[in-house]
Design a protein around this motif. Structure first.
Motif, PDB file in Angstrom:
ATOM      1  N   LEU A 134      -6.769 -12.385  -4.981  1.00 25.70           N
ATOM      2  CA  LEU A 134      -6.477 -10.953  -5.045  1.00 25.70           C
ATOM      3  C   LEU A 134      -5.135 -10.688  -5.731  1.00 25.70           C
ATOM      4  N   ASP A 135      -4.127 -11.470  -5.365  1.00 21.71           N
ATOM      5  CA  ASP A 135      -2.814 -11.303  -5.993  1.00 21.71           C
ATOM      6  C   ASP A 135      -2.905 -11.513  -7.497  1.00 21.71           C
ATOM      7  N   GLY A 136      -3.661 -12.526  -7.904  1.00 25.15           N
ATOM      8  CA  GLY A 136      -3.830 -12.788  -9.329  1.00 25.15           C
ATOM      9  C   GLY A 136      -4.537 -11.648 -10.039  1.00 25.15           C
ATOM     10  N   LYS A 137      -5.562 -11.116  -9.408  1.00 23.47           N
ATOM     11  CA  LYS A 137      -6.304 -10.001 -10.006  1.00 23.47           C
ATOM     12  C   LYS A 137      -5.405  -8.771 -10.121  1.00 23.47           C
ATOM     13  N   ILE A 138      -4.661  -8.485  -9.059  1.00 22.66           N
ATOM     14  CA  ILE A 138      -3.747  -7.332  -9.070  1.00 22.66           C
ATOM     15  C   ILE A 138      -2.682  -7.510 -10.134  1.00 22.66           C
ATOM     16  N   ALA A 139      -2.150  -8.719 -10.249  1.00 20.60           N
ATOM     17  CA  ALA A 139      -1.133  -8.989 -11.270  1.00 20.60           C
ATOM     18  C   ALA A 139      -1.723  -8.790 -12.664  1.00 20.60           C
ATOM     19  N   GLY A 140      -2.972  -9.191 -12.845  1.00 19.41           N
ATOM     20  CA  GLY A 140      -3.627  -8.987 -14.134  1.00 19.41           C
ATOM     21  C   GLY A 140      -3.745  -7.523 -14.476  1.00 19.41           C
ATOM     22  N   TYR A 141      -4.118  -6.718 -13.491  1.00 18.12           N
ATOM     23  CA  TYR A 141      -4.204  -5.274 -13.735  1.00 18.12           C
ATOM     24  C   TYR A 141      -2.818  -4.696 -14.021  1.00 18.12           C
ATOM     25  N   ALA A 142      -1.827  -5.144 -13.280  1.00 19.06           N
ATOM     26  CA  ALA A 142      -0.471  -4.652 -13.491  1.00 19.06           C
ATOM     27  C   ALA A 142       0.014  -5.047 -14.884  1.00 19.06           C
ATOM     28  N   GLY A 143      -0.327  -6.262 -15.313  1.00 14.96           N
ATOM     29  CA  GLY A 143       0.053  -6.708 -16.650  1.00 14.96           C
ATOM     30  C   GLY A 143      -0.610  -5.880 -17.730  1.00 14.96           C
ATOM     31  N   ASN A 144      -1.870  -5.499 -17.511  1.00 12.92           N
ATOM     32  CA  ASN A 144      -2.576  -4.657 -18.474  1.00 12.92           C
ATOM     33  C   ASN A 144      -1.960  -3.268 -18.545  1.00 12.92           C
ATOM     34  N   GLU A 145      -1.531  -2.753 -17.407  1.00 15.82           N
ATOM     35  CA  GLU A 145      -0.904  -1.428 -17.391  1.00 15.82           C
ATOM     36  C   GLU A 145       0.426  -1.468 -18.140  1.00 15.82           C
ATOM     37  N   ILE A 146       1.179  -2.534 -17.926  1.00 16.83           N
ATOM     38  CA  ILE A 146       2.475  -2.671 -18.585  1.00 16.83           C
ATOM     39  C   ILE A 146       2.282  -2.797 -20.102  1.00 16.83           C
ATOM     40  N   ALA A 147       1.244  -3.553 -20.509  1.00 13.02           N
ATOM     41  CA  ALA A 147       0.992  -3.762 -21.939  1.00 13.02           C
ATOM     42  C   ALA A 147       0.345  -2.539 -22.583  1.00 13.02           C
ATOM     43  N   GLY A 148      -0.053  -1.562 -21.791  1.00 17.35           N
ATOM     44  CA  GLY A 148      -0.618  -0.336 -22.328  1.00 17.35           C
ATOM     45  C   GLY A 148      -2.109  -0.382 -22.579  1.00 17.35           C
TER      46      GLY A 148
END
Length: 162
Positions: A105-119
């Motif tokens: 779950l942490d990895g998935k959330i981090a992936g989404y957060a990374g996508n948001e940061i990258a736009g």
């Protein structure tokens, strides 16, 4: 203390307290002159322990066995210890499984957060392994008779099959 007060202090309902008493998880309460249950305050410690056993997933049959052994006094301490040790190992295994799930779950959330940061917008992601699949996932399972079947939906069933 009366059952209403015990319910208030323990967080259980009066119905649950009576049920636990009836099946043997709680010792029979003394009765006052009006034949109402009158519990000793020490029962709260036992109820709290039962709540912990329940919260950690101990099956009711094992809780009942523990209560039966407890009623047997000090001579049953070795059996109670063994029962609790087995349960502790089951709890440890569940905690380890949950820890693994938490990492995913942490990895998935981090992936989404990374996508948001990258736009990136959600629709631009690729390799999204949690996307909804048109076909249900099936797991092979065996019933008590050793027969194999698949869980999950195999699609619409006829009215006769329901």
């Amino acid at each position: 203390m009366k059952i209403g007060e015990l319910a208030r202090q323990s967080g259980l309902t009066a119905h649950t307290i009576r049920y636990y008493e009836r099946i043997g998880l709680l010792p029979r309460a003394d009765r006052d002159h009006g034949r109402q249950r009158d519990y000793d305050a020490s029962i709260l410690t036992w109820i709290e322990f039962l709540g912990r056993l329940k919260a950690t997933g101990m099956p009711i049959r094992d809780m009942l066995r523990y209560a039966e052994l407890r009623a047997g006094g000090a001579a049953t301490e070795p059996q109670r210890r063994q029962l609790l040790e087995r349960h502790r190992e089951a709890v440890r295994a569940r905690v380890a499984t949950l820890q693994d799930c938490l990492l995913v779950l942490d990895g998935k959330i981090a992936g989404y957060a990374g996508n948001e940061i990258a736009g990136y917008a959600g629709s631009e992601r690729t390799n999204d392994h949690d996307a909804i699949h048109p076909e249900p996932i099936h797991h092979d399972e065996h019933d008590a008779g050793g027969r194999r079947h698949r869980s999950g939906s195999a699609g619409p069933r006829s009215a006769r099959a329901r």
